[in-house]
Design a protein around this motif. Structure first.
Motif, PDB file in Angstrom:
ATOM      1  N   THR A 195       0.839  -1.207   0.000  1.00 41.62           N
ATOM      2  CA  THR A 195       0.000   0.000   0.000  1.00 41.62           C
ATOM      3  C   THR A 195       0.867   1.247   0.000  1.00 41.62           C
ATOM      4  OG1 THR A 195      -1.592  -1.249   1.312  1.00 41.62           O
ATOM      5  CG2 THR A 195      -1.945   1.121   1.175  1.00 41.62           C
ATOM      6  N   VAL A 196       1.905   1.232   0.851  1.00 37.58           N
ATOM      7  CA  VAL A 196       2.826   2.378   0.935  1.00 37.58           C
ATOM      8  C   VAL A 196       3.499   2.608  -0.422  1.00 37.58           C
ATOM      9  CG1 VAL A 196       4.999   3.168   1.954  1.00 37.58           C
ATOM     10  CG2 VAL A 196       3.206   2.262   3.418  1.00 37.58           C
ATOM     11  N   LEU A 199       0.939   4.078  -2.752  1.00 31.87           N
ATOM     12  CA  LEU A 199       0.714   5.481  -2.375  1.00 31.87           C
ATOM     13  C   LEU A 199       1.898   6.346  -2.800  1.00 31.87           C
ATOM     14  CD1 LEU A 199      -0.865   5.146   1.169  1.00 31.87           C
ATOM     15  CD2 LEU A 199      -1.981   6.045  -0.853  1.00 31.87           C
ATOM     16  N   GLU A 202       1.570   6.886  -6.465  1.00 28.48           N
ATOM     17  CA  GLU A 202       0.485   7.835  -6.719  1.00 28.48           C
ATOM     18  C   GLU A 202       0.915   9.257  -6.334  1.00 28.48           C
ATOM     19  OE1 GLU A 202      -2.865   6.296  -4.636  1.00 28.48           O
ATOM     20  OE2 GLU A 202      -3.335   4.807  -6.170  1.00 28.48           O
ATOM     21  N   HIS A 203       1.634   9.361  -5.224  1.00 29.07           N
ATOM     22  CA  HIS A 203       2.110  10.668  -4.756  1.00 29.07           C
ATOM     23  C   HIS A 203       3.038  11.284  -5.811  1.00 29.07           C
ATOM     24  CE1 HIS A 203       3.430  13.821  -2.074  1.00 29.07           C
ATOM     25  NE2 HIS A 203       4.682  13.461  -2.253  1.00 29.07           N
TER      26      HIS A 203
END
Length: 230
Positions: A195-196, A199, A202-203
């Motif tokens: 997930t990190v 993310l 995506e960031h």
């Protein structure tokens, strides 16, 4: 009733029980000889600057720092995990550094306390990043021999006896359940890491889009200025 474990699953369970149950006590036994509990608070205070420097370098994190300098009460080694104890031994005692350093597996001929600590640290990392809950018997026997020898040298004869018993004892329901819990928490950690990572990607994409927008905005501003100046 849980299904009986396969031999390779049993190997994994035994090794995890050795590394999570017995090995930390062997490390603590050595740690308490190096840092007698009565003098632990004053020893840590004396070395405050060295420890503060390790915190600045991010060798020590905030949670570890809170254990070394608690707001209430005094520091006690029973609250320290293997990583923290080895960190303090490395940095605050005259322990002999293993030939290949503390972050590699030492050769079997090397049997100093420093190399035994490095052995335990190495195998704990291996277990933490082990992807399945199985371990081939040949790998298990090598690991067991290395770890139990290190545990015996650091913790003495009673711990040697404990290692021998753990290698052959029948694993009951509770051991299997503990291991199932460990496995599930490892799966959760893996999911969190993924997930990190997602993310993070995506960031990066959002940041890149924002940068493009800013460039467009500047271009528009420039064009607007040029138009109004005409």
């Amino acid at each position: 009733m849980m299904a009986p474990l396969l031999e390779e699953e049993e190997n994994y369970v035994r090794l995890a029980l050795l590394l999570k149950g017995v090995a930390p006590r062997a490390v603590r036994s050595y740690f308490d000889r190096e840092f007698p509990p009565t003098y632990l608070p004053s020893t840590l205070n004396t070395n405050y600057n060295t420890l503060d420097d390790l915190k600045l370098k991010r060798v020590l994190n905030q949670a570890q720092w809170n254990l070394l300098f608690p707001t209430n009460g005094v520091p006690v080694s029973t609250t320290f995990d293997v990583t923290l104890m080895i960190c303090l031994i490395r940095n605050l005692t005259s322990v002999t550094r293993p030939i290949n350093g503390f972050d590699r597996l030492p050769p079997s001929v090397e049997t100093t306390p420093g190399s035994d600590l490095a052995r335990i640290k190495w195998y704990r990392n291996i277990l933490a990043h082990h992807d399945s809950n199985k371990m081939a018997t040949a790998d298990f026997n090598t690991a067991w021999s290395n770890i139990s020898d290190a545990v015996s040298r650091l913790g003495g004869q009673p711990m040697n006896q404990e290692c021998q018993e753990l290698k052959v004892k029948i694993l009951d329901q509770s051991n299997q359940e503990i291991m199932l819990e460990i496995k599930q928490s490892q799966e959760k950690i893996k999911e969190l890491r993924q997930t990190v990572d997602i993310l993070g990607t995506e960031h990066s994409e959002v940041t890149e889009n924002l940068r493009k927008l800013q460039v467009s905005h500047i271009t528009l501003q420039t064009e607007h200025t040029e138009v109004t100046e005409l």
